[in-house]
Design an enzyme around this catalytic site. Structure first.
Site, PDB file in Angstrom:
ATOM      1  N   THR A   1      -6.224  -0.454  10.507  1.00 43.91           N
ATOM      2  CA  THR A   1      -7.000  -1.507   9.846  1.00 43.91           C
ATOM      3  C   THR A   1      -8.378  -1.671  10.474  1.00 43.91           C
ATOM      4  OG1 THR A   1      -7.084  -3.923   9.524  1.00 43.91           O
ATOM      5  CG2 THR A   1      -5.834  -3.143  11.391  1.00 43.91           C
ATOM      6  N   ASP A   2      -9.328  -2.179   9.695  1.00 42.81           N
ATOM      7  CA  ASP A   2     -10.653  -2.449  10.241  1.00 42.81           C
ATOM      8  C   ASP A   2     -10.633  -3.599  11.240  1.00 42.81           C
ATOM      9  OD1 ASP A   2     -10.234  -4.552   8.466  1.00 42.81           O
ATOM     10  OD2 ASP A   2     -12.127  -4.308   7.383  1.00 42.81           O
ATOM     11  N   GLU A   3      -9.546  -4.371  11.276  1.00 43.80           N
ATOM     12  CA  GLU A   3      -9.476  -5.520  12.184  1.00 43.80           C
ATOM     13  C   GLU A   3      -9.421  -5.098  13.655  1.00 43.80           C
ATOM     14  OE1 GLU A   3      -7.164  -8.913  11.092  1.00 43.80           O
ATOM     15  OE2 GLU A   3      -6.970  -8.229   9.021  1.00 43.80           O
TER      16      GLU A   3
ATOM     17  N   ASP B   1      -9.774 -24.150  10.038  1.00 44.37           N
ATOM     18  CA  ASP B   1      -9.908 -22.710  10.179  1.00 44.37           C
ATOM     19  C   ASP B   1      -8.801 -22.128  11.046  1.00 44.37           C
ATOM     20  OD1 ASP B   1     -11.015 -20.259   9.703  1.00 44.37           O
ATOM     21  OD2 ASP B   1     -12.936 -20.667  10.680  1.00 44.37           O
TER      22      ASP B   1
ATOM     23  N   TYR C   1      -2.070  -9.556  15.687  1.00 41.82           N
ATOM     24  CA  TYR C   1      -1.882  -8.471  14.722  1.00 41.82           C
ATOM     25  C   TYR C   1      -2.835  -7.316  14.996  1.00 41.82           C
ATOM     26  CZ  TYR C   1      -3.013  -5.827  10.505  1.00 41.82           C
ATOM     27  OH  TYR C   1      -3.319  -4.814   9.630  1.00 41.82           O
TER      28      TYR C   1
ATOM     29  N   ILE D   1       0.837  -1.203   0.000  1.00 38.92           N
ATOM     30  CA  ILE D   1       0.000   0.000   0.000  1.00 38.92           C
ATOM     31  C   ILE D   1       0.869   1.249   0.000  1.00 38.92           C
ATOM     32  CG2 ILE D   1      -1.883   1.230   1.157  1.00 38.92           C
ATOM     33  CD1 ILE D   1      -2.752  -1.384   2.407  1.00 38.92           C
TER      34      ILE D   1
ATOM     35  N   SER E   1      -1.953  -5.439  18.102  1.00 36.11           N
ATOM     36  CA  SER E   1      -0.793  -4.549  17.970  1.00 36.11           C
ATOM     37  C   SER E   1      -1.177  -3.265  17.242  1.00 36.11           C
ATOM     38  CB  SER E   1       0.345  -5.263  17.245  1.00 36.11           C
ATOM     39  OG  SER E   1       0.056  -5.481  15.872  1.00 36.11           O
ATOM     40  N   LYS E   2      -2.052  -3.360  16.245  1.00 36.57           N
ATOM     41  CA  LYS E   2      -2.506  -2.159  15.546  1.00 36.57           C
ATOM     42  C   LYS E   2      -3.395  -1.301  16.433  1.00 36.57           C
ATOM     43  CE  LYS E   2      -1.775  -1.109  11.869  1.00 36.57           C
ATOM     44  NZ  LYS E   2      -0.670  -0.274  11.301  1.00 36.57           N
TER      45      LYS E   2
ATOM     46  N   LYS F   1      12.381  -0.746   6.206  1.00 32.49           N
ATOM     47  CA  LYS F   1      13.326  -1.732   6.727  1.00 32.49           C
ATOM     48  C   LYS F   1      13.659  -2.803   5.699  1.00 32.49           C
ATOM     49  CE  LYS F   1      13.905  -4.661  10.851  1.00 32.49           C
ATOM     50  NZ  LYS F   1      13.214  -5.179  12.076  1.00 32.49           N
TER      51      LYS F   1
END
Length: 342
Positions: free
Chosen positions: A129-131, A275, A153, A18, A156-157, A40
């Site tokens: 993020t939407d997460e 899953d 993840y 992105i 952390s965001k 990085k």
């Protein structure tokens, strides 16, 4: 509406998927804008993503880590705006090793925020993020909703967002936050669903679909996502968050079927696998707040997906080395091996 005018940007993670598209669009849209990229160059960063613009005189590339204070301080000289794309982003990897996500997405962001404050940066865009909203059974997440992340993840965001918000409140740093939905397009690392399934389909290999494949995601073309980030940079209110979604909700199974059709393959390549742990069932974003700034996605989903498939078909030299690398083969083995259920 008064707009913020960015003259010299530090774009962290600018060699990623992105971030590199944002750099391309930014240089093209603003002929006097200068950009410094700090990246990085982890497995997901790739100088090939900057092909065709790397020699642009308004662009400077620095290889380095946002968690390294001296490097960050040096990169901020003469900069007025930071757009932070730098992050560890893959849920599967965060389940296997959360430490690197905390190091970059939280501690690295703190280093960047602190340096930005000291340098007198006038605008700081934190790309999220939407997460961070977690699983949503019905309706659509709004920016005022609580953050309920369910993967390392996403946590952390969310932690990074809260840290950025604290710098806005405590120190008065001019921070805005974007929360993007599932993004697809050219130059996306093959570990992600769309490029993994495209490249597997092109090779006639199985496509591993988690569970029943009925998890719902809102898909947005990378060009539209970057356009939304730019509008928030220029017009967003300090201290606010903005949802950037494509408005194209699809189940994972449905997008898999569309990819197979575009690649000239049939459903026999679909392999349902065990899953993912704590797999969020549904994401959905209410993007009205961003729309009030004058942004809206413009790319038709079917057209963008077809063009993405065509890009991977025509650019095998970009993705083939990654798929054949021992590190990627081991990642796929750890993620999917022995998990086939149908």
């Amino acid at each position: 509406m008064d707009e913020f005018k960015a003259e010299h940007l530090l774009v962290t993670g600018g060699a990623g998927f992105i971030g590199s598209m944002y750099v391309r669009q930014s240089l093209a849209a603003y002929p006097t804008r200068r950009i410094t990229i700090l990246d990085k160059l982890t497995y997901a960063g790739n100088l090939a993503n900057l092909a065709g613009i790397v020699d642009e005189p308004r662009l400077t590339f620095v290889q380095g880590d946002i968690a390294d204070p001296p490097t960050v301080r040096a990169c901020l000289e003469g900069v007025d705006t930071v757009v932070n794309f730098a992050a560890e982003t893959h849920v599967d990897r965060s389940i296997q090793d959360a430490g690197s996500f905390v190091l970059t997405d939280v501690y690295g962001l703190q280093v960047l925020l602190n340096a930005a404050l000291t340098a007198g940066i006038r605008r700081f865009v934190q790309v999220s993020t939407d997460e961070v909203y977690g699983d949503i059974e019905s309706g659509a997440s709004r920016e005022s909703d609580p953050l309920l992340p369910r993967s390392p993840y996403a946590a952390s965001k969310a932690g990074g967002e809260l840290l950025a918000r604290s710098y806005a409140i405590t120190h008065g740093l001019n921070v805005v936050i974007t929360r993007g939905s599932n993004t697809f397009g050219p130059r996306q690392h093959p570990e992600k669903l769309v490029p993994l399934f495209i490249t597997n389909a092109l090779d006639g290999k199985p496509l591993p679909v988690y569970g029943d494949g009925l998890q719902v995601r809102d898909w947005i073309a990378v060009e539209d996502h970057c356009a939304g980030i730019e509008v928030v940079l220029r017009r967003g209110a300090a201290g606010e968050a903005y949802n950037i979604g494509g408005g194209h909700p699809l189940t994972n199974l449905r997008i898999t079927e569309q990819i197979l059709a575009l690649c000239g393959r049939g459903p026999e390549l679909i392999r349902h696998v065990r899953d993912r742990k704590a797999h969020d069932r549904r994401y959905a974003l209410d993007c009205e707040k961003a729309r009030t700034l004058g942004w809206a996605p413009t790319r038709p989903f079917a057209e963008a997906l077809a063009q993405t498939v065509a890009w991977y078909r025509d650019n095998e030299d970009w993705w083939r080395p990654t798929l054949e690398s021992s590190a990627f083969v081991e990642h796929v083995r750890q993620t999917y091996e022995g998990a086939v259920i149908g």
